[in-house]
Design a protein around this motif. Structure first.
Motif, PDB file in Angstrom:
ATOM      1  N   GLY A 184      15.173 -32.370 -18.851  1.00  0.00           N
ATOM      2  CA  GLY A 184      14.175 -33.435 -18.654  1.00  0.00           C
ATOM      3  C   GLY A 184      13.095 -33.482 -17.560  1.00  0.00           C
ATOM      4  O   GLY A 184      12.387 -34.473 -17.067  1.00  0.00           O
ATOM      5  N   LYS A 185      13.242 -32.198 -16.854  1.00  0.00           N
ATOM      6  CA  LYS A 185      12.237 -32.035 -15.604  1.00  0.00           C
ATOM      7  C   LYS A 185      10.858 -31.567 -16.122  1.00  0.00           C
ATOM      8  O   LYS A 185      10.045 -31.205 -15.213  1.00  0.00           O
ATOM      9  N   GLY A 186      10.550 -31.444 -17.352  1.00  0.00           N
ATOM     10  CA  GLY A 186       9.500 -30.619 -17.651  1.00  0.00           C
ATOM     11  C   GLY A 186       8.946 -29.524 -17.107  1.00  0.00           C
ATOM     12  O   GLY A 186      10.031 -28.433 -17.124  1.00  0.00           O
ATOM     13  N   TRP A 187       7.811 -29.090 -16.605  1.00  0.00           N
ATOM     14  CA  TRP A 187       7.492 -27.734 -15.875  1.00  0.00           C
ATOM     15  C   TRP A 187       8.429 -27.664 -14.405  1.00  0.00           C
ATOM     16  O   TRP A 187       8.475 -26.480 -14.103  1.00  0.00           O
ATOM     17  N   GLN A 188       9.060 -28.605 -14.090  1.00  0.00           N
ATOM     18  CA  GLN A 188      10.128 -28.423 -12.975  1.00  0.00           C
ATOM     19  C   GLN A 188      11.373 -27.985 -13.497  1.00  0.00           C
ATOM     20  O   GLN A 188      12.080 -27.762 -12.646  1.00  0.00           O
TER      21      GLN A 188
END
Length: 93
Positions: A45-49
Motif C-alpha cells: 500500500g505504499k505506492g512508489w515507496q
C-alpha cells in the motif's frame, strides 16, 4: 509475453511474483482480475515507496528480475521475446 512464458514454462519451474506499486488495493485487485494475472502479488500500500521496490531499486515499471534455481538474480529488465528465451536458458541449467 509474461503470460505466454508462464503458460509455456510454468510446469517446468518458472514462477512469477508481482510487486505492486499501487496504493489502492482494490484497484490492484480489479486490474489483476481484468488482466487474468494468476500469480501472487506483493502489496504493502505504499505506492512508489513500496518496501520491495525501494530495496531492489525499482525506478520504473515494468521491472523484471529473473532468478535462477539457486536464488541468484541472473537477468534484469528482460522483456518481449527475450523473456522466454532467458527463462528457457535458465531452466536448461
Amino acid at each position: 509475453n509474461v503470460k505466454e512464458t508462464l503458460a509455456q514454462y510454468g510446469e517446468k519451474g518458472f514462477a512469477i511474483i508481482g510487486v505492486s506499486l499501487d496504493s489502492d488495493k482494490q484497484k490492484l485487485l480489479d486490474f489483476v482480475r481484468k488482466e487474468n494475472m494468476t500469480w501472487p502479488q506483493y502489496f504493502d500500500g505504499k505506492g512508489w515507496q513500496c518496501e520491495l521496490g525501494q530495496r531492489y531499486g525499482i525506478m520504473s515499471i515494468p521491472a523484471t528480475f529473473l532468478v535462477d534455481g539457486k536464488g541468484v538474480v541472473r537477468y534484469l529488465g528482460v522483456r518481449g521475446k527475450a523473456l522466454g528465451e532467458k527463462v528457457a536458458e535458465l531452466l536448461a541449467e
